[in-house]
Design a protein around this motif. Structure first.
Motif, PDB file in Angstrom:
ATOM      1  N   PHE A 154      -2.671 -34.204  34.191  1.00  0.00           N
ATOM      2  CA  PHE A 154      -1.454 -34.270  35.000  1.00  0.00           C
ATOM      3  C   PHE A 154      -1.724 -33.913  36.453  1.00  0.00           C
ATOM      4  N   GLU A 155      -2.580 -32.942  36.667  1.00  0.00           N
ATOM      5  CA  GLU A 155      -2.912 -32.543  38.037  1.00  0.00           C
ATOM      6  C   GLU A 155      -3.457 -33.732  38.821  1.00  0.00           C
ATOM      7  N   ILE A 156      -4.269 -34.531  38.160  1.00  0.00           N
ATOM      8  CA  ILE A 156      -4.877 -35.689  38.813  1.00  0.00           C
ATOM      9  C   ILE A 156      -3.915 -36.868  38.854  1.00  0.00           C
ATOM     10  N   ALA A 157      -3.331 -37.183  37.698  1.00  0.00           N
ATOM     11  CA  ALA A 157      -2.463 -38.354  37.604  1.00  0.00           C
ATOM     12  C   ALA A 157      -1.232 -38.235  38.497  1.00  0.00           C
ATOM     13  N   LEU A 158      -0.762 -37.018  38.706  1.00  0.00           N
ATOM     14  CA  LEU A 158       0.439 -36.826  39.514  1.00  0.00           C
ATOM     15  C   LEU A 158       0.101 -36.479  40.962  1.00  0.00           C
ATOM     16  N   ALA A 188     -15.225 -35.815  36.913  1.00  0.00           N
ATOM     17  CA  ALA A 188     -15.035 -37.131  37.515  1.00  0.00           C
ATOM     18  C   ALA A 188     -13.603 -37.334  37.981  1.00  0.00           C
ATOM     19  N   LEU A 189     -12.709 -36.468  37.538  1.00  0.00           N
ATOM     20  CA  LEU A 189     -11.298 -36.626  37.843  1.00  0.00           C
ATOM     21  C   LEU A 189     -10.803 -35.701  38.953  1.00  0.00           C
ATOM     22  N   LYS A 190     -11.678 -35.175  39.737  1.00  0.00           N
ATOM     23  CA  LYS A 190     -11.276 -34.254  40.809  1.00  0.00           C
ATOM     24  C   LYS A 190     -10.307 -34.946  41.768  1.00  0.00           C
ATOM     25  N   VAL A 191      -9.304 -34.204  42.192  1.00  0.00           N
ATOM     26  CA  VAL A 191      -8.331 -34.721  43.146  1.00  0.00           C
ATOM     27  C   VAL A 191      -9.001 -34.847  44.505  1.00  0.00           C
ATOM     28  N   GLU A 234      -2.322 -34.709  50.739  1.00  0.00           N
ATOM     29  CA  GLU A 234      -1.543 -33.570  51.218  1.00  0.00           C
ATOM     30  C   GLU A 234      -0.687 -33.077  50.067  1.00  0.00           C
ATOM     31  N   GLU A 235      -0.841 -31.798  49.709  1.00  0.00           N
ATOM     32  CA  GLU A 235      -0.169 -31.247  48.543  1.00  0.00           C
ATOM     33  C   GLU A 235       1.330 -31.466  48.551  1.00  0.00           C
ATOM     34  N   GLU A 236       1.990 -31.262  49.669  1.00  0.00           N
ATOM     35  CA  GLU A 236       3.442 -31.350  49.698  1.00  0.00           C
ATOM     36  C   GLU A 236       3.950 -32.755  49.407  1.00  0.00           C
ATOM     37  N   GLU A 237       3.097 -33.761  49.476  1.00  0.00           N
ATOM     38  CA  GLU A 237       3.514 -35.128  49.218  1.00  0.00           C
ATOM     39  C   GLU A 237       3.320 -35.547  47.762  1.00  0.00           C
ATOM     40  N   THR A 238       2.548 -34.828  46.999  1.00  0.00           N
ATOM     41  CA  THR A 238       2.229 -35.294  45.657  1.00  0.00           C
ATOM     42  C   THR A 238       3.362 -35.019  44.674  1.00  0.00           C
ATOM     43  N   LEU A 239       3.444 -35.877  43.688  1.00  0.00           N
ATOM     44  CA  LEU A 239       4.409 -35.691  42.613  1.00  0.00           C
ATOM     45  C   LEU A 239       4.129 -34.388  41.878  1.00  0.00           C
ATOM     46  N   PHE A 240       2.870 -34.044  41.724  1.00  0.00           N
ATOM     47  CA  PHE A 240       2.477 -32.790  41.077  1.00  0.00           C
ATOM     48  C   PHE A 240       3.162 -31.601  41.758  1.00  0.00           C
ATOM     49  N   ILE A 241       3.153 -31.569  43.059  1.00  0.00           N
ATOM     50  CA  ILE A 241       3.783 -30.471  43.813  1.00  0.00           C
ATOM     51  C   ILE A 241       5.303 -30.599  43.773  1.00  0.00           C
ATOM     52  N   ARG A 242       5.816 -31.804  43.891  1.00  0.00           N
ATOM     53  CA  ARG A 242       7.273 -31.983  43.913  1.00  0.00           C
ATOM     54  C   ARG A 242       7.944 -31.595  42.595  1.00  0.00           C
ATOM     55  N   VAL A 252       7.116 -41.034  34.527  1.00  0.00           N
ATOM     56  CA  VAL A 252       7.071 -42.142  33.572  1.00  0.00           C
ATOM     57  C   VAL A 252       6.389 -43.352  34.210  1.00  0.00           C
ATOM     58  N   GLY A 253       6.639 -43.581  35.495  1.00  0.00           N
ATOM     59  CA  GLY A 253       5.987 -44.675  36.206  1.00  0.00           C
ATOM     60  C   GLY A 253       4.479 -44.517  36.310  1.00  0.00           C
ATOM     61  N   VAL A 254       4.013 -43.275  36.246  1.00  0.00           N
ATOM     62  CA  VAL A 254       2.571 -43.009  36.299  1.00  0.00           C
ATOM     63  C   VAL A 254       1.943 -43.168  34.917  1.00  0.00           C
ATOM     64  N   VAL A 255       2.567 -42.599  33.888  1.00  0.00           N
ATOM     65  CA  VAL A 255       1.949 -42.629  32.555  1.00  0.00           C
ATOM     66  C   VAL A 255       2.310 -43.882  31.752  1.00  0.00           C
ATOM     67  N   GLY A 256       3.465 -44.473  32.017  1.00  0.00           N
ATOM     68  CA  GLY A 256       3.907 -45.652  31.274  1.00  0.00           C
ATOM     69  C   GLY A 256       2.920 -46.806  31.270  1.00  0.00           C
ATOM     70  N   PRO A 257       2.279 -47.100  32.399  1.00  0.00           N
ATOM     71  CA  PRO A 257       1.312 -48.198  32.422  1.00  0.00           C
ATOM     72  C   PRO A 257       0.090 -47.984  31.507  1.00  0.00           C
ATOM     73  N   LEU A 258      -0.046 -46.792  30.931  1.00  0.00           N
ATOM     74  CA  LEU A 258      -1.159 -46.547  29.997  1.00  0.00           C
ATOM     75  C   LEU A 258      -0.839 -47.058  28.581  1.00  0.00           C
ATOM     76  N   ARG A 259       0.393 -47.455  28.327  1.00  0.00           N
ATOM     77  CA  ARG A 259       0.785 -47.921  26.993  1.00  0.00           C
ATOM     78  C   ARG A 259      -0.133 -49.044  26.473  1.00  0.00           C
ATOM     79  N   PRO A 260      -0.478 -50.043  27.292  1.00  0.00           N
ATOM     80  CA  PRO A 260      -1.362 -51.109  26.794  1.00  0.00           C
ATOM     81  C   PRO A 260      -2.716 -50.599  26.279  1.00  0.00           C
ATOM     82  N   VAL A 261      -3.169 -49.462  26.779  1.00  0.00           N
ATOM     83  CA  VAL A 261      -4.420 -48.878  26.274  1.00  0.00           C
ATOM     84  C   VAL A 261      -4.271 -48.576  24.786  1.00  0.00           C
TER      85      VAL A 261
END
Length: 188
Positions: free
Chosen positions: A92-96, A32-35, A40-48, A152-161
């Motif tokens: 991380f692959e998906i979230a980033l 369910a988490l497929k990218v 575009e790969e070169e734009e993603t945080l995962f690639i950067r 941190v901006g991507v994962v930080g908002p998960l703290r309330p969970v």
């Protein structure tokens, strides 16, 4: 000292009874988490941050840090850490990259960590410690600070969970205590 403790911990980490079954379950859950293909790969945080090699190295260092932390190790007892590392990489692959719009990340995180909330007292303080180890792992791999801040901006908002999961577990436990149990505790 530390090497002996790590060796002891390694023995406590459970190997799955059926590794193929565990891998299939995670693969199914993660389908369910497929990218999305339109990213575009070169734009993603995962690639950067360095793409697959960097993220794999970060996950390896991240889990080393988690398992070395006395306050967090107990969450991993009886767990197949190899499987967790694969799951973490996929997350991380998906979230980033790009999270699919129809994916309830908060609901998924709550469900995946429910046993830890209920049985081991996982809460937002532990989330903060884990996030600190993630930052340390990325910094240790010389990921630039601005990119670490984006992670941190991507994962930080998960703290309330983790706040909610801890609250729900506490509420569940308080409902399990009957008035008879409370009187017994007062008598002791």
């Amino acid at each position: 000292g530390a090497e002996l403790a790590l060796a002891k911990r390694s023995k406590e980490v459970k190997q799955p009874q059926d590794p193929q079954e565990e891998t299939e379950k995670i693969s199914t859950d993660m389908d369910a988490l497929k990218v999305k293909d339109d990213v575009e790969e070169e734009e993603t945080l995962f690639i950067r941050i360095g793409g697959p090699p960097a993220v794999k190295a970060a996950v390896a260092d991240f889990y080393k840090r988690l398992l070395d932390d006395e306050a967090l190790f107990h969450f991993f007892e009886g767990i197949d850490v190899g499987t967790l590392k694969k799951h973490q990489y996929k997350f991380f692959e998906i979230a980033l990259s790009k999270i699919p719009e129809d994916l309830d990340v908060a609901g998924l995180m709550l469900a995946k960590h429910q046993m830890l909330f209920d049985e081991k007292g996982l809460n937002e303080t532990h989330f903060d410690m884990v996030a600190g180890h993630l930052v340390g792992a990325l910094a240790g791999l010389d990921v630039p600070k601005d990119l670490i801040d984006e992670v941190v901006g991507v994962v930080g908002p998960l703290r309330p969970v983790f706040e909610k999961g801890a609250e729900l577990a506490l509420a569940k436990k308080s409902k399990e205590v009957t008035p008879t149990d409370e009187k017994k505790e007062e008598a002791i």
